[in-house]
Design an enzyme around this catalytic site. Structure first.
Site, PDB file in Angstrom:
ATOM      1  N   HIS A 129     -16.102   7.621  -5.908  1.00 15.73           N
ATOM      2  CA  HIS A 129     -14.778   7.414  -6.499  1.00 15.73           C
ATOM      3  C   HIS A 129     -14.847   7.584  -8.013  1.00 15.73           C
ATOM      4  CE1 HIS A 129     -15.085   5.038  -2.793  1.00 15.73           C
ATOM      5  NE2 HIS A 129     -13.783   5.209  -2.642  1.00 15.73           N
ATOM      6  N   LYS A 147     -16.896  11.085   1.684  1.00 16.57           N
ATOM      7  CA  LYS A 147     -15.621  10.637   1.129  1.00 16.57           C
ATOM      8  C   LYS A 147     -15.634  10.802  -0.385  1.00 16.57           C
ATOM      9  CE  LYS A 147     -12.527   6.724   0.382  1.00 16.57           C
ATOM     10  NZ  LYS A 147     -12.405   5.255   0.325  1.00 16.57           N
TER      11      LYS A 147
END
Length: 224
Positions: A120, A146
């Site tokens: 992230h 992700k």
């Protein structure tokens, strides 16, 4: 036709009873998966965590997010990983950050749980080749990659669509309102999971689950 993309709702609550209550509400609203943000608990201990998981009895992503990627866990890195390792036999997925030591990621993956390796950045979106490098590294270490980035313009959000179109078993998100449409478009590319909001928004640009389900159903009906 139907989408194979599961809708996950993060549960970010400090108290055990609130986690269970919010989880029940999200299941009723139509979540396919719940992301249990263990790091949000006031005093995360495995006995309470195990009780929560067993009480919910629903597909769960166990996440104990590191502080540098927006998490709230206050213990040591060894304690953080130990909780995830103990959760692995009880849940469907474990999310562990790419910046974690490779040996910790391997330990979790070796348990047999579906391992989401995540990255992230709440400030920017890198160039496409850098994103691809991150995704490829995540895929080598785990089962699902992700990535979630903050866009500065529309072109940044298009990079996420490019990743979704080229990479299998990948969750790719462009955050903020500018990138919120990428959460819906994930189903177009058979991304395994997209994230929606239940009671609370836990990331910039999350769409509430009612709207998400409506948009996905509308899109699928048009394709029939």
């Amino acid at each position: 036709m139907y989408s194979q993309t599961k809708i996950a709702i993060p549960i970010f609550q400090a108290k055990k009873e609130d986690v269970i209550k919010v989880a029940e509400d999200c299941i009723e609203k139509g979540a396919d998966v719940l992301e249990f943000r263990i790091d949000a608990l006031d005093n995360p201990n495995f006995d309470d965590i195990k009780e929560i998981i067993e009480e919910i009895n629903f597909p769960i992503i166990a996440t104990n997010r590191i502080s540098s990627e927006g998490g709230s866990f206050k213990g040591s890195e060894e304690e953080r990983i130990d909780i995830l390792l103990k959760c692995a036999p009880l849940v469907d997925y474990v999310d562990i950050e790419l910046q974690s030591d490779d040996r910790y990621i391997k330990q979790i993956h070796d348990t047999g749980v579906t391992t989401i390796v995540s990255y992230h950045d709440f400030h920017k979106t890198p160039e496409i080749n850098e994103i691809m490098y991150i995704v490829e590294k995540e895929q080598k270490l785990g089962d699902i990659a992700k990535v979630a980035f903050m866009p500065n313009d529309l072109d940044d959000t298009l990079k996420i669509l490019a990743i979704l179109s080229h990479c299998e078993n990948t969750i790719a998100i462009s955050m903020s309102d500018l990138g919120s449409y990428t959460r819906v478009m994930a189903s177009k590319f058979d991304s395994p999971i997209t994230f929606a909001a239940g009671r609370d928004v836990t990331a910039p640009g999350q769409i509430d689950i009612e709207t998400m389900k409506s948009l996905l159903n509308m899109d699928l009906n048009l394709m029939e």
